[in-house]
Design a protein around this motif. Structure first.
Motif, PDB file in Angstrom:
ATOM      1  N   PRO A  30     -42.637  -9.294 -54.581  1.00 32.25           N
ATOM      2  CA  PRO A  30     -42.868 -10.746 -54.548  1.00 32.25           C
ATOM      3  C   PRO A  30     -42.460 -11.381 -53.216  1.00 32.25           C
ATOM      4  CG  PRO A  30     -41.861 -10.121 -56.624  1.00 32.25           C
ATOM      5  CD  PRO A  30     -41.844  -8.905 -55.754  1.00 32.25           C
ATOM      6  N   ARG A  31     -41.331 -10.944 -52.681  1.00 37.42           N
ATOM      7  CA  ARG A  31     -40.870 -11.482 -51.393  1.00 37.42           C
ATOM      8  C   ARG A  31     -41.856 -11.098 -50.276  1.00 37.42           C
ATOM      9  NH1 ARG A  31     -36.076 -13.647 -49.996  1.00 37.42           N
ATOM     10  NH2 ARG A  31     -35.507 -13.612 -47.805  1.00 37.42           N
ATOM     11  N   VAL A  34     -45.002 -13.173 -50.510  1.00 37.54           N
ATOM     12  CA  VAL A  34     -44.750 -14.549 -50.049  1.00 37.54           C
ATOM     13  C   VAL A  34     -44.764 -14.590 -48.526  1.00 37.54           C
ATOM     14  CG1 VAL A  34     -42.972 -16.340 -49.900  1.00 37.54           C
ATOM     15  CG2 VAL A  34     -43.551 -15.357 -52.104  1.00 37.54           C
ATOM     16  N   PHE A  37     -48.376 -14.224 -47.408  1.00 36.51           N
ATOM     17  CA  PHE A  37     -49.138 -15.441 -47.676  1.00 36.51           C
ATOM     18  C   PHE A  37     -48.829 -16.524 -46.650  1.00 36.51           C
ATOM     19  CE2 PHE A  37     -49.182 -19.695 -49.604  1.00 36.51           C
ATOM     20  CZ  PHE A  37     -50.541 -19.827 -49.833  1.00 36.51           C
ATOM     21  N   PHE A  38     -47.537 -16.758 -46.397  1.00 35.59           N
ATOM     22  CA  PHE A  38     -47.179 -17.826 -45.465  1.00 35.59           C
ATOM     23  C   PHE A  38     -47.495 -17.461 -44.016  1.00 35.59           C
ATOM     24  CE2 PHE A  38     -44.842 -19.552 -49.076  1.00 35.59           C
ATOM     25  CZ  PHE A  38     -45.261 -20.869 -49.000  1.00 35.59           C
TER      26      PHE A  38
END
Length: 90
Positions: A30-31, A34, A37-38
């Protein structure tokens, strides 16, 4: 049975090649997603808000900044996992 942690330098190399890949490799998907994505989001935002006469670095500076922030983070986490496993075996 738990798997042996990956070498922190290998994880860092993965993260350098593809943002978020290092986090995914050490089990923190998940990290990593993220960060990926960013990185992509801020690359697009800075690309759209700069002029064509800017350099490649200037046009993608937002995403490159997020990507650069992810590198010490993934290395530190991989190193902590690696050292914890090393000392646990003693």
């Amino acid at each position: 049975m738990t798997r042996r942690p990956l070498n922190p330098y290998f994880v860092l190399a993965l993260a350098i090649m593809l943002p978020g890949a290092g986090h995914v490799a050490i089990g923190r998907a998940p990290r990593g997603l993220v960060f990926a994505f960013f990185t992509l989001l801020f690359m697009v935002l800075t690309y759209m808000t700069t002029t064509p006469d800017q350099s490649f670095i200037g046009r993608h500076a937002g995403g490159l900044f997020i990507w650069a922030l992810s590198l010490p983070d993934v290395y530190r986490r991989a190193r902590m996992d690696y050292l914890a496993a090393t000392f646990a075996r003693r």
